[in-house]
Write a protein that holds these residues in place. Structure first.
Motif, PDB file in Angstrom:
ATOM      1  N   ALA A 120       0.830  -1.209   0.000  1.00  9.77           N
ATOM      2  CA  ALA A 120       0.000   0.000   0.000  1.00  9.77           C
ATOM      3  C   ALA A 120       0.864   1.259   0.000  1.00  9.77           C
ATOM      4  CB  ALA A 120      -0.925  -0.010   1.205  1.00  9.77           C
ATOM      5  N   LEU A 121       1.919   1.274   0.814  1.00  2.35           N
ATOM      6  CA  LEU A 121       2.804   2.434   0.855  1.00  2.35           C
ATOM      7  C   LEU A 121       3.443   2.680  -0.507  1.00  2.35           C
ATOM      8  CD1 LEU A 121       4.648   1.829   4.261  1.00  2.35           C
ATOM      9  CD2 LEU A 121       2.844   3.488   3.822  1.00  2.35           C
ATOM     10  N   GLU A 122       3.950   1.629  -1.116  1.00  7.06           N
ATOM     11  CA  GLU A 122       4.637   1.777  -2.393  1.00  7.06           C
ATOM     12  C   GLU A 122       3.674   2.137  -3.523  1.00  7.06           C
ATOM     13  OE1 GLU A 122       6.883  -1.829  -2.835  1.00  7.06           O
ATOM     14  OE2 GLU A 122       8.508  -1.097  -1.547  1.00  7.06           O
ATOM     15  N   ALA A 123       2.394   1.799  -3.333  1.00 13.47           N
ATOM     16  CA  ALA A 123       1.395   2.149  -4.344  1.00 13.47           C
ATOM     17  C   ALA A 123       0.904   3.583  -4.182  1.00 13.47           C
ATOM     18  CB  ALA A 123       0.220   1.184  -4.265  1.00 13.47           C
ATOM     19  N   GLY A 124       1.277   4.250  -3.073  1.00 13.75           N
ATOM     20  CA  GLY A 124       0.937   5.653  -2.907  1.00 13.75           C
ATOM     21  C   GLY A 124      -0.116   5.967  -1.871  1.00 13.75           C
ATOM     22  N   ALA A 125      -0.437   5.013  -0.974  1.00 10.48           N
ATOM     23  CA  ALA A 125      -1.450   5.248   0.056  1.00 10.48           C
ATOM     24  C   ALA A 125      -0.818   5.204   1.445  1.00 10.48           C
ATOM     25  CB  ALA A 125      -2.557   4.201  -0.035  1.00 10.48           C
ATOM     26  N   ASP A 126      -1.427   5.915   2.385  1.00  5.73           N
ATOM     27  CA  ASP A 126      -1.081   5.766   3.797  1.00  5.73           C
ATOM     28  C   ASP A 126      -1.805   4.541   4.345  1.00  5.73           C
ATOM     29  OD1 ASP A 126       0.517   8.156   4.000  1.00  5.73           O
ATOM     30  OD2 ASP A 126      -1.352   9.295   3.910  1.00  5.73           O
ATOM     31  N   VAL A 127      -1.399   4.101   5.536  1.00  7.04           N
ATOM     32  CA  VAL A 127      -1.931   2.854   6.081  1.00  7.04           C
ATOM     33  C   VAL A 127      -2.365   3.031   7.535  1.00  7.04           C
ATOM     34  CG1 VAL A 127      -1.401   0.447   6.686  1.00  7.04           C
ATOM     35  CG2 VAL A 127      -0.518   1.421   4.547  1.00  7.04           C
ATOM     36  N   THR A 150       9.171   5.781   0.853  1.00  4.74           N
ATOM     37  CA  THR A 150       7.986   6.482   0.338  1.00  4.74           C
ATOM     38  C   THR A 150       7.649   7.758   1.088  1.00  4.74           C
ATOM     39  OG1 THR A 150       6.443   5.270   1.780  1.00  4.74           O
ATOM     40  CG2 THR A 150       7.019   4.249  -0.339  1.00  4.74           C
ATOM     41  N   GLY A 151       8.085   7.859   2.347  1.00  2.00           N
ATOM     42  CA  GLY A 151       7.734   9.013   3.167  1.00  2.00           C
ATOM     43  C   GLY A 151       6.272   9.031   3.584  1.00  2.00           C
ATOM     44  N   ARG A 152       5.582   7.901   3.423  1.00  2.00           N
ATOM     45  CA  ARG A 152       4.163   7.841   3.760  1.00  2.00           C
ATOM     46  C   ARG A 152       3.974   7.397   5.201  1.00  2.00           C
ATOM     47  NH1 ARG A 152       1.879   9.396  -0.731  1.00  2.00           N
ATOM     48  NH2 ARG A 152       0.002   9.646   0.523  1.00  2.00           N
ATOM     49  N   ASN A 153       2.725   7.439   5.680  1.00  2.00           N
ATOM     50  CA  ASN A 153       2.415   7.234   7.091  1.00  2.00           C
ATOM     51  C   ASN A 153       1.829   5.855   7.372  1.00  2.00           C
ATOM     52  OD1 ASN A 153       1.929  10.313   6.469  1.00  2.00           O
ATOM     53  ND2 ASN A 153       2.528  10.144   8.606  1.00  2.00           N
ATOM     54  N   VAL A 154       2.198   5.313   8.514  1.00  2.00           N
ATOM     55  CA  VAL A 154       1.598   4.091   9.042  1.00  2.00           C
ATOM     56  C   VAL A 154       1.137   4.361  10.464  1.00  2.00           C
ATOM     57  CG1 VAL A 154       1.937   1.665   9.649  1.00  2.00           C
ATOM     58  CG2 VAL A 154       3.080   2.613   7.630  1.00  2.00           C
ATOM     59  N   VAL A 155      -0.135   4.142  10.736  1.00  2.00           N
ATOM     60  CA  VAL A 155      -0.694   4.323  12.071  1.00  2.00           C
ATOM     61  C   VAL A 155      -1.137   2.968  12.602  1.00  2.00           C
ATOM     62  CG1 VAL A 155      -2.559   5.358  13.418  1.00  2.00           C
ATOM     63  CG2 VAL A 155      -1.438   6.678  11.620  1.00  2.00           C
ATOM     64  N   VAL A 156      -0.673   2.606  13.798  1.00  2.45           N
ATOM     65  CA  VAL A 156      -1.068   1.360  14.454  1.00  2.45           C
ATOM     66  C   VAL A 156      -2.147   1.687  15.482  1.00  2.45           C
ATOM     67  CG1 VAL A 156      -0.267  -0.690  15.686  1.00  2.45           C
ATOM     68  CG2 VAL A 156       1.296   0.553  14.171  1.00  2.45           C
TER      69      VAL A 156
END
Length: 473
Positions: A120-127, A150-156
């Motif tokens: 998902a991150l590599e496809a351009g979405a946050d998670v 990617t500089g994208r976000n992951v929230v647990v």
């Protein structure tokens, strides 16, 4: 390190890149949800309810089409005018990019988390991902690399942080009431309804869940990390499978066991789960076995269980404090006890979520009493919670705990608000990012390695791909 590790103030204010959700550029965030098991319902209800103004569910995905169809019906009940799109899990990248998906919610089995997060991150979405972040060192490395790339976000979603009783303890510690923390004693007991359920499902194999040290206890390790604002450093673990499983059943003379609970002619069995007795379990799992063969009600005393049901850990922290932790998965009651010792006093939190499992009245399908409170009590032990603080040379006093509506004392609603609206300034630092997820699973990963080697394990030597004390790759 000799001094207390102080997580930087930006993290506490929720403005750091790894904890804060990005600002939205459109009125509603376009969301795809992958994994339509029991945990997905909370998010779907939130999107079609209180947070409909800021979130839009574009699609559902699962390996089991029957469960996708189950939630399509729920969406209709919640006022959805038409079904949302669906796609096969293997089409995640294509679907994200073709449909402008901004965020993917992952509620799949634990062993798949790293795959879907990275894709998902590599496809351009946050998670947004259910705990645990992942189950092993390889998953940690892959996620760390993907975030850096990617500089994208992951929230647990550590919803326990938002529970009023846990935030009350955090406030006591953070405000310095008991001084610098020197040690924590944390005992968690799962009863023979909730605890047994991990031995019926996919969790029963460590290759799927990482065992209870990761699947369940990552919640608890995150609480301690957050409560004391410190980073785990070294872990020593002991434990084993001592109650569930075929060998323990034979040792206690239980005799032959059925492969599953949903069969006729078994009679009374407190460990049996007959999914026909619960409309939701039947519709979500029993009626959909034909799609993927997943059996939700395996007998807890059959062969094939590779996780532990009794666990104990000693965890040393970089700031100098020590955690002693225990988990039991076959207790007659459910809840936890936490004692935090400091240089100026002591705080004690006791929580009883289900005081007794009584086969005559207990609803066995209410698996998690913290998420769905029940009134099962007896004359000695009663459901409830109590936070007591006592400073040196002073009398003890009780700290009031004010609960809200909904699961986990109203904590779920607070979590969902942060997820969908973006966190504001929170002096307690409750919103969590992938570094928090790494810190929590690192204890379980090190604990599993310690169980295998009979030796203490330093987390810095695991090779997770990031310096957990600073959050830098």
């Amino acid at each position: 390190m000799a001094n207390m590790v102080n997580v930087d103030s930006a993290e506490t204010r929720n403005t750091s890149a790894e904890t804060a959700l990005p600002s939205r550029t459109s009125p509603r965030t376009r969301i795809a949800l992958i994994g339509t098991g029991g945990r997905s319902e909370m998010y779907i209800r939130a999107i079609y309810g209180q947070h409909a103004d800021v979130a839009e569910l574009i699609a559902l995905s699962d390996v089991n089409q029957g469960r996708v169809d189950f939630y399509q019906e729920l969406i209709k009940e919640l006022g959805g005018t038409e079904p949302v799109a669906s796609f096969a899990p293997g089409e995640l990248t294509d679907f994200i990019q073709a449909n402008g998906i901004e965020r993917v919610i992952v509620t799949t089995p634990d062993y798949t988390h790293a795959d879907y997060i990275v894709e998902a991150l590599e496809a351009g979405a946050d998670v947004v991902v259910e705990k645990p972040l992942t189950i092993d060192v390889e998953g940690c490395r892959r996620i760390t690399e993907a975030v850096a790339k990617t500089g994208r976000n992951v929230v647990v979603t550590f919803n326990y942080r938002y529970s009023p009783r846990n935030t009350a303890l955090k406030e006591i510690i953070q405000n310095g009431v008991i001084g610098k923390v020197t040690s924590v004693d944390f005992s968690w007991v799962l009863d023979t309804v909730h605890g047994a359920d991990y031995f019926r499902r996919w969790h029963r194999e460590k290759k799927n869940s990482g065992g209870l040290l990761i699947h369940k206890a990552s919640h608890h390790f995150d609480l301690v990390n957050w409560w004391i604002n410190d980073v785990p450093e070294r872990v020593f673990a002991s434990g084993g499978l001592r109650f569930y499983g075929d060998k323990n059943a034979a040792e206690r003379g239980l005799g032959a066991r059925p492969e599953r609970g949903t069969v006729d002619g078994l009679g009374h069995d407190p460990f049996r789960l007959d999914m026909r007795e619960d409309e939701r379990l039947k519709a979500l799992y029993l009626d959909n076995e034909k799609f993927d063969g997943y059996i939700r009600d395996q007998d807890v005393f059959r062969e094939g269980i590779t996780i532990e049901d009794n666990l104990a850990l000693v965890v040393d922290y970089q700031g100098g404090s020590t955690l002693s932790y225990s988990l039991n998965a076959h207790s007659p009651w459910e809840g936890y006890r936490v004692t935090v010792n400091g240089t100026e006093g002591r705080a004690e939190l006791e929580v009883v979520e289900r005081a007794a499992v009584q086969s005559s009245t207990d609803k066995k399908t209410v698996v998690d009493p913290s998420a769905t409170p029940i009134e099962e009590e007896d004359a000695v032990r009663r459901n409830g919670e109590r936070l007591v603080v006592q400073r040196h040379w002073e009398a003890a006093y009780e700290v009031p705990i004010i609960n809200g509506e909904g699961g986990h004392g109203g904590g779920d609603n607070l979590l969902l608000s942060d997820l969908f609206n973006g966190p504001g300034i929170d002096p307690l630092g409750r919103p969590s990012g992938y570094i928090d997820g790494l810190r929590s699973v690192s204890v379980g990963i090190a604990g599993n390695k310690s169980l295998d080697t009979d030796l203490p394990v330093r987390i810095s030597e695991l090779g997770l791909g990031v310096d957990l004390s600073r959050g830098q790759a």
